[in-house]
Structures are given as structure tokens and as C-alpha cells.
Write a protein that holds these residues in place. Structure first.
Motif, short mmCIF file in Angstrom:
data_model
loop_
_atom_site.label_atom_id
_atom_site.label_comp_id
_atom_site.label_asym_id
_atom_site.label_seq_id
_atom_site.Cartn_x
_atom_site.Cartn_y
_atom_site.Cartn_z
N ALA A 20 29.77 32.70 143.61
CA ALA A 20 28.39 32.85 144.09
C ALA A 20 27.72 34.13 143.61
O ALA A 20 26.52 34.14 143.36
N ALA A 21 28.47 35.20 143.45
CA ALA A 21 27.87 36.46 143.00
C ALA A 21 27.39 36.39 141.56
O ALA A 21 26.51 37.15 141.16
N GLY A 22 27.91 35.45 140.78
CA GLY A 22 27.54 35.34 139.37
C GLY A 22 26.43 34.35 139.08
O GLY A 22 26.07 34.15 137.92
N GLU A 43 22.56 27.05 140.31
CA GLU A 43 21.45 27.62 139.53
C GLU A 43 21.99 28.88 138.86
O GLU A 43 22.41 29.84 139.52
N THR A 44 22.00 28.87 137.54
CA THR A 44 22.53 30.00 136.79
C THR A 44 21.57 31.18 136.89
O THR A 44 20.41 31.03 137.31
N ALA A 86 24.70 35.08 131.21
CA ALA A 86 24.56 36.11 132.25
C ALA A 86 25.75 36.08 133.21
O ALA A 86 26.18 37.13 133.69
N TYR A 87 26.29 34.90 133.48
CA TYR A 87 27.51 34.81 134.31
C TYR A 87 28.66 35.51 133.60
O TYR A 87 29.40 36.28 134.20
N ARG A 88 28.80 35.22 132.30
CA ARG A 88 29.86 35.87 131.52
C ARG A 88 29.74 37.38 131.58
O ARG A 88 30.72 38.09 131.79
N ASP A 89 28.52 37.88 131.40
CA ASP A 89 28.29 39.33 131.43
C ASP A 89 28.61 39.90 132.81
O ASP A 89 29.20 40.96 132.92
N HIS A 90 28.19 39.20 133.86
CA HIS A 90 28.46 39.66 135.22
C HIS A 90 29.96 39.71 135.48
O HIS A 90 30.48 40.69 136.02
#
Length: 102
Positions: A20-22, A43-44, A86-90
């Protein structure tokens, strides 16, 4: 004995803590009793909304939303790594911070 649906809902709680944080939003959609599979709506961070069908075993994820992400994934991590830079970066940033703290 728990049903497959109860198992997926229990897994959802774990997935929510993990992912959820990502993402902007992570929800288990309410299904009526006639539907066999549960669905997630993710939702990305880029604002892309993915509807994901979760097999009863909770081990295969099929993106139903028409997009370049449509397909079958073995894990939520694989799906999010593919569909959300953005998920990958997070995730990479969070991992780096944990390693630095050691």
C-alpha cells in the motif's frame, strides 16, 4: 476449514501492509456470491488504475484493465515492478534506507 475466498481476503491484509505504501490506492473489490474470483483495484503512483483478478489460490494475478500491463503475473511485486516505475523507485528507496540503517 476456510474457503478459498477467505484465504484471499486474509492474503489481502498481508498484501495491503506490504504494497500500500508504494501505490496511491489498494482495494479489495466486493464481489457478489456468484463470482468465483476476487478482484483488486490498484491505482499506481502514476495514476493508472489496474483491476486485477486474483485466482483462488492467491498465486496468480491477471490484469483485466486494458493497458500495456495486461497479462498474467506470478506475484503482486512482479505486477507492480512491471507496471509502475514509481513503485520500483519507492521500493528501491525504502530498501536502501533500511540497508543504510544497519
Amino acid at each position: 476449514m476456510t474457503s478459498a475466498r477467505e484465504e484471499v481476503r486474509a492474503l489481502f491484509d498481508l498484501w495491503h501492509k506490504e504494497y500500500a505504501a508504494g501505490v496511491n490506492r489498494f482495494a479489495l473489490l466486493k464481489n457478489d456470491a456468484s463470482e468465483e474470483e476476487d478482484r483488486l483495484e490498484v491505482e499506481t503512483r502514476e495514476g493508472r488504475v489496474l483491476r486485477v483478478c486474483v485466482e483462488a489460490s492467491g498465486t496468480r494475478f491477471v490484469v483485466e484493465t486494458p493497458s500495456e500491463c495486461a497479462g498474467i503475473y506470478e506475484s503482486l511485486d512482479a505486477l507492480l515492478n512491471e507496471c509502475s516505475p514509481a513503485y520500483r523507485d519507492h521500493f528501491a528507496g525504502a530498501l536502501f534506507a533500511k540497508l543504510q540503517a544497519l
